[in-house]
Write an enzyme that holds these catalytic residues in place. Structure first.
Site, short mmCIF file in Angstrom:
data_model
loop_
_atom_site.label_atom_id
_atom_site.label_comp_id
_atom_site.label_asym_id
_atom_site.label_seq_id
_atom_site.Cartn_x
_atom_site.Cartn_y
_atom_site.Cartn_z
N SER A 173 0.81 -1.21 0.00
CA SER A 173 0.00 0.00 0.00
C SER A 173 0.85 1.27 0.00
CB SER A 173 -0.97 -0.04 1.18
OG SER A 173 -1.92 0.98 1.06
N THR A 408 -11.61 -0.95 14.52
CA THR A 408 -10.79 -0.25 13.53
C THR A 408 -10.37 -1.18 12.41
OG1 THR A 408 -9.93 0.94 15.41
CG2 THR A 408 -8.79 1.27 13.35
N GLU A 432 -13.42 4.88 7.06
CA GLU A 432 -12.56 5.05 8.22
C GLU A 432 -11.75 6.33 8.03
OE1 GLU A 432 -9.92 1.72 8.59
OE2 GLU A 432 -8.96 2.09 6.67
#
EC number: 5.4.2.7
Length: 620
Positions: A173, A408, A432
Site C-alpha cells: 500500500s 478499527t 474510516e
C-alpha cells in the site's frame, strides 16, 4: 511468533560466529532451501563476515501472519518478504484453504499485485504473485492471476464476482519503498478476521519446506489451471460502477477541472476509466507521478494521508491549469485524499472524516432521490470504525437509517457489510478516518477508484448549485451538528514502553483504577477493548470484540469529547483520535476547535507523558 525449529544441521562451515544454535540452524536451513541467488548470497556474506546483528534482524523471528496478512521490508531471511517466505506463506495458506473448502479445486483463488520491486534482493510484487500462483497450481488449484498491476480492490471484487475461495494481493500500500505485503481475502470478499489468521499462521509453520516444484514459476505460463481475469474483470467492475452514477447529464456538461495523482502507484489508468464510465472529462494526471515507479522518486513517503507534502506537484499542476480539485490515490489505489482550492488561494486538504461526511451525505441524498419509498430506510445502513468521526451517526439519527460502529480496520466493516447484505439490508457507505471509503458495496473493502469518481460527480453536481465541497461540508455540519476531529501519533519502537504507558492508564489512581480526570477535563466513561471493560454498559463489558494483542482505550468526556488511544497494527506508533460533537444548529466551530485543542493538549501531557516514556512526536 517464533520460527519453527528446523531439524538439527551443522552450522555452515567457517561461520565461526559462536552464534546461538538456533540462528545457526535457521541460516543453514535457509541456504538449503533458498534458490534465489541474490538473497542466498547475501546470507552467505553475512555469515562469512560474522555480522551477527544483521543475521539476528533477518532470522530472529518469522514475520507474523495477522488479519492484515504480512507486511515487512523486502530482503533475505524469515523476518522479510522474499521468494522463500512467499513460497512458505502460500504453501501454508493453500493447505489451510484445502481444509476449509472441499471445492477449492473447482472454485480456485485470485492473485494480483502492485508495482513494487526491490532489485537488491530480486523481489518484486509481480514475482511474488507468480510464485504464489505456482504453489496453488502445483496442488491442482485454479488460479486467476492478473497479467498486470491492479488496484487492491480488484481482488475482493474478483473473489465476490467469480465466487472464488480466496484472494491474495501482493502490496504494501502506502508503506515506504523497501516494504512489501501479502493481503488475504476470504470467500465472502472481505479481509480475513480471526481465527483464520491463527489457522493460516499454524499451517505456514507446518509447510516451511518448499514443495518439489515450488521454484518453477514458468509452470504458471503453460498450466490449464491458470486464468487471466484482467480484461473481463476490468470490464465488469466498470459496468458495476456505472450503477453508482446518479447525474450523467450533469457530468457530461461539467466544467469542473480535476487533477489526479496516483503517487507512482497503480491508480492512473483505472481512475481514467472510472471517469469515462461516469461520462466525466478525464482528470489531468500529474505527469511526474502517473507511471508506476517502485522508487517513488518525488515523495518522501508515498502516503497521501501525510497531506500537502505529497501533493506539492498536484497543486502546482492544478494552479497551472486552473483546476480547483485534486484527487490523490495511494500507490495501491484503495485510499483517496482530496484537496480543494479555497477563495483565499490556499489549498484545503480534507481529512478522512471530512470526506467521510461529504461522501456519506452524498450517497444518502442520491439513494433517497432514487428510493422515494421511505419504508426502505429501516433496512438501510452506514458503517464507520470506532476511531472515525460520529458524523454518520448524527445523519442517521435525523434521517432515519441505521448507523453501526465497528472495530478499527476495513476487515471489520467489510465482514459486517457482508452479514447485513446476507440479511437483505442495504449498506450505502462505510468509511474510516485513514482516508478509506467503501462507496459501492460490490467491493467489501476500501476502494480509492470508486471514491475518486464519486467525489468528482459530487463536486460537479455542487458546481451546478454554485457550491464548493467546503461550503457543502459546512452545510452538513450546520444541519447535523459540528463534528470537529483531530488525530496524531507518537513514535515508539519499544513494546515494553507501550505496555507500561497503557498499564499506567489502567492503574492510574491505584490498582485497576482508570483516570477520572484528564487535566481539567472530567471523564464520564471508559471503554478498554484490550481488556473488554466498558463502564457505560450495565454489566461493564464491552460490546465490540476485544483483542489482548493490541492496546486500545476510549475516553468519553463530560464536555461531549471522545478520545481513543491505540497502537498501530503495521507501524511503531501510538495513535490518538479525538472528536468534539455539538448538537445541530449554528454552534461556534472556532470555540469547539479551541476546546478540542485544549483537550488534546491535556491528553498528550497527562496520558502520553512523552518525556517520561521518551516518545517521539509526529514530524510536522
Amino acid at each position: 511468533m517464533a520460527a519453527a525449529t528446523p531439524t538439527e544441521t551443522p552450522a555452515p562451515e567457517g561461520s565461526g560466529l559462536g552464534m546461538d544454535a538456533r540462528l545457526d540452524q535457521e541460516t543453514a536451513q535457509w541456504l538449503r532451501w533458498d534458490q534465489n541467488p541474490l538473497t542466498s548470497e547475501s546470507v552467505k556474506q553475512l555469515i562469512a563476515g560474522g555480522n551477527k546483528e544483521e543475521l539476528r534482524k533477518c532470522f530472529g523471528a518469522r514475520m507474523e501472519f495477522g488479519t492484515a496478512g504480512l507486511r515487512a521490508p523486502m530482503g533475505a531471511g524469515i523476518s522479510r518478504m522474499n521468494d522463500l517466505t512467499i513460497i512458505q506463506t502460500t504453501q501454508g495458506f493453500c493447505r489451510y484453504l484445502e481444509k476449509q473448502f472441499s471445492d477449492l479445486k473447482q472454485r480456485g483463488v485470485v492473485i494480483s499485485f502492485d508495482a513494487r520491486a526491490h532489485p537488491a534482493s530480486g523481489g518484486s510484487s509481480r514475482r511474488f504473485a507468480r510464485l504464489a500462483a505456482t504453489a496453488f497450481i502445483t496442488q491442482g488449484v485454479p488460479v486467476y492471476l492478473f497479467s498486470d498491476i491492479t488496484p487492491t480492490p480488484f481482488v475482493p471484487y474478483t473473489v465476490s464476482h467469480l465466487k472464488l475461495c480466496a484472494g491474495i494481493m501482493i502490496t504494501a500500500s502506502h508503506n515506504p519503498k523497501q516494504d512489501n505485503g501479502y493481503k488475504v481475502y476470504w470467500d465472502n470478499g472481505a479481509q480475513i478476521i480471526s481465527p483464520h489468521d491463527r489457522g493460516i499462521s499454524q499451517a505456514i509453520e507446518e509447510n516451511l519446506e518448499p514443495w518439489p516444484q515450488a521454484w518453477e514459476e514458468s509452470l504458471v505460463d503453460s498450466s490449464p489451471l491458470l486464468h487471466n481475469p484482467s480484461a473481463s474483470i476490468g470490464n465488469d467492475y466498470f459496468e458495476d460502477l456505472k450503477k453508482y452514477c446518479f447525474h450523467r447529464t450533469v457530468n457530461k456538461e461539467s466544467k469542473v477541472k480535476f487533477v489526479h495523482t496516483s503517487v507512482h502507484g497503480v491508480g492512473h489508468e483505472f481512475v481514467q476509466l472510472a471517469f469515462k464510465a461516469f461520462d466525466l472529462a478525464p482528470p489531468e494526471a500529474v505527469p511526474q507521478q502517473k507511471d508506476p515507479d517502485p522508487e517513488f522518486p518525488t515523495v518522501k513517503y508515498p502516503n497521501p494521508e501525510e497531506g500537502k507534502g505529497v501533493l506539492t506537484l498536484s497543486f502546482a499542476l492544478a494552479d497551472k491549469i486552473k483546476a480547483k480539485i485534486v484527487l490523490a490515490n495511494d500507490p495501491d489505489a484503495d485510499r483517496l485524499a482530496v484537496a480543494e482550492k479555497q477563495d483565499s488561494g490556499e489549498w484545503r486538504v480534507f481529512s478522512g472524516n471530512e470526506l467521510g461526511a461529504l461522501l456519506g451525505w452524498w450517497l444518502f441524498t442520491s439513494w433517497k432521490e432514487k428510493n422515494q419509498d421511505q419504508s426502505n430506510l429501516k433496512d438501510t445502513y452506514m458503517l464507520s470504525s470506532t476511531v472515525s468521526s460520529k458524523i454518520l451517526r448524527a445523519i442517521a439519527l435525523k434521517e432515519g437509517f441505521h448507523f453501526e460502529e465497528t472495530l478499527t480496520g476495513f476487515k471489520w466493516m467489510g465482514n459486517r457489510a457482508q452479514q447485513l447484505g446476507d440479511q437483505g439490508k442495504t449498506v450505502l457507505f462505510a468509511f474510516e478516518e485513514a482516508i478509506g471509503y467503501m462507496c459501492c458495496p460490490f467491493v467489501l473493502d476500501k476502494d480509492g477508484v470508486s471514491a475518486a469518481v464519486i467525489c468528482a460527480e459530487l463536486a460537479s453536481f455542487l458546481a451546478t448549485k454554485n457550491l464548493s465541497l467546503s461550503q457543502q461540508l459546512n452545510a452538513i455540519y450546520v444541519e447535523y451538528g459540528y463534528h470537529i476531529t483531530t488525530a496524531s501519533y507518537f513514535i515508539c519502537h519499544d513494546q515494553g514502553t507501550i505496555q507500561n504507558l497503557f498499564g499506567n492508564l489502567r492503574n492510574y489512581d491505584g490498582k485497576n483504577n482508570y483516570p477520572k480526570m484528564c487535566g481539567k477535563f472530567e471523564i464520564s466513561a471508559i471503554r478498554d477493548l484490550t481488556t473488554g471493560y466498558d463502564d457505560s454498559q450495565p454489566d461493564k463489558k464491552a460490546v465490540l470484540p476485544t483483542s489482548k494483542s493490541s492496546q486500545m482505550i476510549t475516553f468519553t468526556f463530560a464536555n461531549g469529547g471522545v478520545a481513543t488511544m491505540r497502537t498501530s497494527g503495521t507501524e511503531p506508533k501510538i495513535k490518538y483520535y479525538a472528536e468534539l460533537c455539538a448538537p445541530p444548529g449554528n454552534s461556534d466551530p472556532e470555540h469547539l476547535k479551541k476546546e478540542l485543542d485544549e483537550l488534546v493538549g491535556a491528553i498528550e501531557e497527562h496520558f502520553f507523558q512523552p518525556q517520561k516514556y521518551n516518545l517521539q512526536p509526529k514530524a510536522e
